[in-house]
Design a protein around this motif. Structure first.
Motif, PDB file in Angstrom:
ATOM      1  N   LEU A   5      38.931  29.959  34.969  1.00  0.00           N
ATOM      2  CA  LEU A   5      38.617  28.948  33.966  1.00  0.00           C
ATOM      3  C   LEU A   5      39.585  29.098  32.817  1.00  0.00           C
ATOM      4  O   LEU A   5      39.760  30.186  32.268  1.00  0.00           O
ATOM      5  CB  LEU A   5      37.177  29.114  33.471  1.00  0.00           C
ATOM      6  N   GLU A   6      40.230  28.009  32.449  1.00  0.00           N
ATOM      7  CA  GLU A   6      41.201  28.033  31.361  1.00  0.00           C
ATOM      8  C   GLU A   6      40.452  27.968  30.029  1.00  0.00           C
ATOM      9  O   GLU A   6      39.713  27.033  29.772  1.00  0.00           O
ATOM     10  CB  GLU A   6      42.147  26.845  31.509  1.00  0.00           C
ATOM     11  N   ILE A   7      40.653  28.968  29.183  1.00  0.00           N
ATOM     12  CA  ILE A   7      39.952  29.060  27.908  1.00  0.00           C
ATOM     13  C   ILE A   7      40.801  28.459  26.789  1.00  0.00           C
ATOM     14  O   ILE A   7      40.346  27.592  26.054  1.00  0.00           O
ATOM     15  CB  ILE A   7      39.608  30.525  27.581  1.00  0.00           C
ATOM     16  N   ALA A   8      42.008  28.928  26.640  1.00  0.00           N
ATOM     17  CA  ALA A   8      42.891  28.450  25.582  1.00  0.00           C
ATOM     18  C   ALA A   8      44.153  27.900  26.230  1.00  0.00           C
ATOM     19  O   ALA A   8      45.056  28.645  26.595  1.00  0.00           O
ATOM     20  CB  ALA A   8      43.225  29.577  24.622  1.00  0.00           C
ATOM     21  N   SER A   9      44.222  26.577  26.362  1.00  0.00           N
ATOM     22  CA  SER A   9      45.354  25.971  27.063  1.00  0.00           C
ATOM     23  C   SER A   9      46.603  25.888  26.188  1.00  0.00           C
ATOM     24  O   SER A   9      47.708  25.816  26.692  1.00  0.00           O
ATOM     25  CB  SER A   9      44.979  24.583  27.561  1.00  0.00           C
ATOM     26  N   ARG A  17      40.011  32.995  32.411  1.00  0.00           N
ATOM     27  CA  ARG A  17      38.908  33.909  32.630  1.00  0.00           C
ATOM     28  C   ARG A  17      38.387  33.687  34.040  1.00  0.00           C
ATOM     29  O   ARG A  17      38.250  32.556  34.496  1.00  0.00           O
ATOM     30  CB  ARG A  17      37.802  33.653  31.614  1.00  0.00           C
ATOM     31  N   LEU A  18      38.066  34.765  34.721  1.00  0.00           N
ATOM     32  CA  LEU A  18      37.501  34.709  36.054  1.00  0.00           C
ATOM     33  C   LEU A  18      35.981  34.609  35.917  1.00  0.00           C
ATOM     34  O   LEU A  18      35.357  35.427  35.247  1.00  0.00           O
ATOM     35  CB  LEU A  18      37.876  35.960  36.844  1.00  0.00           C
ATOM     36  N   MET A  19      35.382  33.559  36.505  1.00  0.00           N
ATOM     37  CA  MET A  19      33.930  33.407  36.373  1.00  0.00           C
ATOM     38  C   MET A  19      33.322  32.901  37.660  1.00  0.00           C
ATOM     39  O   MET A  19      33.991  32.297  38.491  1.00  0.00           O
ATOM     40  CB  MET A  19      33.585  32.492  35.206  1.00  0.00           C
TER      41      MET A  19
END
Length: 105
Positions: A5-9, A17-19
């Motif tokens: 998951l992209e947090i800060a593009s 982050r891996l979720m």
């Protein structure tokens, strides 16, 4: 199922982050259900009149409108015409004006 998951593009390098996707969907569903249970629903009561409504029926319907006010946010009164009654719209307007004066609006 694990996803990135992209947090800060906009950051260099972008934050990832891996979720667990199933857990993420479950949490989103719980948030939506919680928000739905906390929302307020506006209830509108409707009372239908006809142009030929007699005094007895009129008084009962007016009593219902006055009874609905503490429970509902608003009450709507409708004047329903059937068939050729629509040609005499002045009787419907007179009825609605009578409702307005009886409710002191």
């Amino acid at each position: 199922m694990l996803i990135w998951l992209e947090i800060a593009s906009t950051a260099i390098p972008p934050g990832l982050r891996l979720m667990d996707y199933g857990k993420f969907k479950y949490q989103e569903q719980k948030k939506a259900a919680d928000a739905k249970s906390k929302q307020t629903v506006i209830e509108i009561k409707k009372v239908k009149f006809r142009p030929g409504t007699d005094d007895g029926d009129y008084n009962i319907k007016m009593r219902n409108i006055k009874r609905f006010w503490p429970m509902a946010t608003s009450a709507r009164s409708l004047c329903v015409f059937r068939g050729r009654e629509i040609t005499h719209q002045e009787t419907g307007m007179a009825l609605l004006n009578r409702i307005r004066t009886d409710l002191w609006i």
